[in-house]
Design a protein around this motif. Sequence first.
Motif, PDB file in Angstrom:
ATOM      1  N   TRP A  96       0.836  -1.223   0.000  1.00  0.00           N
ATOM      2  CA  TRP A  96       0.000   0.000   0.000  1.00  0.00           C
ATOM      3  C   TRP A  96       0.855   1.250   0.000  1.00  0.00           C
ATOM      4  O   TRP A  96       0.580   2.217  -0.725  1.00  0.00           O
ATOM      5  CB  TRP A  96      -0.907   0.019   1.232  1.00  0.00           C
TER       6      TRP A  96
ATOM      7  N   HIS B  26      -7.562   2.244  -1.105  1.00  0.00           N
ATOM      8  CA  HIS B  26      -6.859   0.985  -0.808  1.00  0.00           C
ATOM      9  C   HIS B  26      -6.564   0.887   0.687  1.00  0.00           C
ATOM     10  O   HIS B  26      -6.744  -0.181   1.314  1.00  0.00           O
ATOM     11  CB  HIS B  26      -5.573   0.921  -1.630  1.00  0.00           C
ATOM     12  N   PHE B  27      -6.134   1.992   1.292  1.00  0.00           N
ATOM     13  CA  PHE B  27      -5.861   1.990   2.733  1.00  0.00           C
ATOM     14  C   PHE B  27      -7.126   1.725   3.528  1.00  0.00           C
ATOM     15  O   PHE B  27      -7.098   1.011   4.547  1.00  0.00           O
ATOM     16  CB  PHE B  27      -5.268   3.356   3.131  1.00  0.00           C
TER      17      PHE B  27
ATOM     18  N   LEU C 222      -7.927  -1.981   3.827  1.00  0.00           N
ATOM     19  CA  LEU C 222      -6.995  -2.869   4.508  1.00  0.00           C
ATOM     20  C   LEU C 222      -7.618  -3.446   5.790  1.00  0.00           C
ATOM     21  O   LEU C 222      -8.373  -2.770   6.492  1.00  0.00           O
ATOM     22  CB  LEU C 222      -5.701  -2.116   4.866  1.00  0.00           C
TER      23      LEU C 222
END
Length: 506
Positions: free
Chosen positions: A87, A135-136, A139
């Motif tokens: 990431w 994307h973070f 997670l």
Amino acid sequence: MPLQRSTTADKNIVDRRQPHRNSDVARAVRKTRDRLAQQAGNPDFDREMLKLHARAMVGGALFLPGLILVVTIAGTTAGMGSQMLVWGGVALLLNAVLLVVAQRIDKTDAALIKPGSARREFLFAHALSGLGWAHFALLGCTACAVDQFHVVKAVTLLLAMAATAIMTSSLSGALLATFALPVIAYAYASKWPMAPIDMMMLALLAVALPFLSYVARHLNRSSVMLLSFRSEKDALIAELETAKAMSDEARHRAEEANLAKSRFLASMSHELRTPLNAILGFSEVMANEVLGPVGNETYKDYAGDIHQSGQHLLNLINEILDLSRIEAGRYQLQEEPVELALLAEDSCHMMELRARNKGIRIVQQFEPTLPRLFADERAIRQILLNLLSNAIKFTPTGGEIRVRVGWTAGGGQYISVKDNGPGIPQDEIPVVLAAFGQGAIAIKNAEQGTGLGLPIVQGLVAMHGGEFELHSQLREGTEAIVIFPPSRVMEELPALPTRIAANAGW
């Protein structure tokens, strides 16, 4: 040999072939105002806003990458392993794309920027960087030792949103393009049913996005005001530079014209005085019948008229030359101790015959025991004669001229010449004080002058550091006042003791 005219002097004075700059200057000022006095939607204005946004992104280039690195290191330390490193690398790469776009637009000249295309590039780059934050948000941390990982993610997103809101205030919609998808991803990644703390974090993110957009919009208005103020400053500077250029050009032309005038007067005074001396001399010889009787009284009268006209022309030349020297600063004062009352008395005596011929009485009122004045005797005598000549010229038969000399309230000395003539209208006083200026009454008067007497008086008084005042009322007369400063009044020397005077042999 044909007469050749030199064009060099004329060219140096005013080059008529050179295009006048006023039209170019006006065009430049108008173009500057059109470019700077703008509102949103104007292409030039949008270019300036995009440049501001690019500078802000370049200036804050270290904050978001630094935040990504800190989060990456913290996540790796907490046991998230390779997914956190992946990431971090993707987020830094996407953020680098945004910085590349910002640097390119920042280095591009504003005139070459296409507002619509540059805006789309920026929004696309912000959306790409938002993919990294999305994307973070997706997670997970099942094996890490961090409790309440969703809270940590929400706080991190809030920090990134706040920083982005500040940096993207110059570009509306940039914050929404960056963090709309990460907020949706955060909601998608949350466990359902959600815990109260997770619901609070999601609600906080959902509220923070429009709130920070609102803050960014207000910061955008501040940026617009800053740009407007800078535009006004630039416009004022442009106008000042324009005015300075026009002033310099006008001063240059005036100096050259003044130089040409001085050359002309110097040349013409010599050329005119040479034949005038012959005219005055021969006409005086003929009028006085020095070489024998003329034999015809009419010719004798004609000779007298020639002499009188020549004398008038010579006086006119002398006045023009005096005024020219005063204006050019070439009139040299020969300063010495003078008695103002004595000069006034002598001047009144010189004009007494002329006044008596018109039935005018000159009344003298001088304060006794006035100390001497440090001044130019010839200049003061000319001042007095000019003022008395004007007073006699416009005072009717049987009138009175009052000449006073005395102290001023500040310790200086003054001369006052007051007549009971027709007076001067208030709106014509500036006219009569200008060179060759004459009022309506002077024009109708049979004894018209050149209009140079009062300007010469003003110039001579100014050279002495004094003041000249002209007060007049219609049908009440005119008063001209010359005031000399206290610095020109000389102190009386104390009397020497009798013993010292005797020793000196006095």
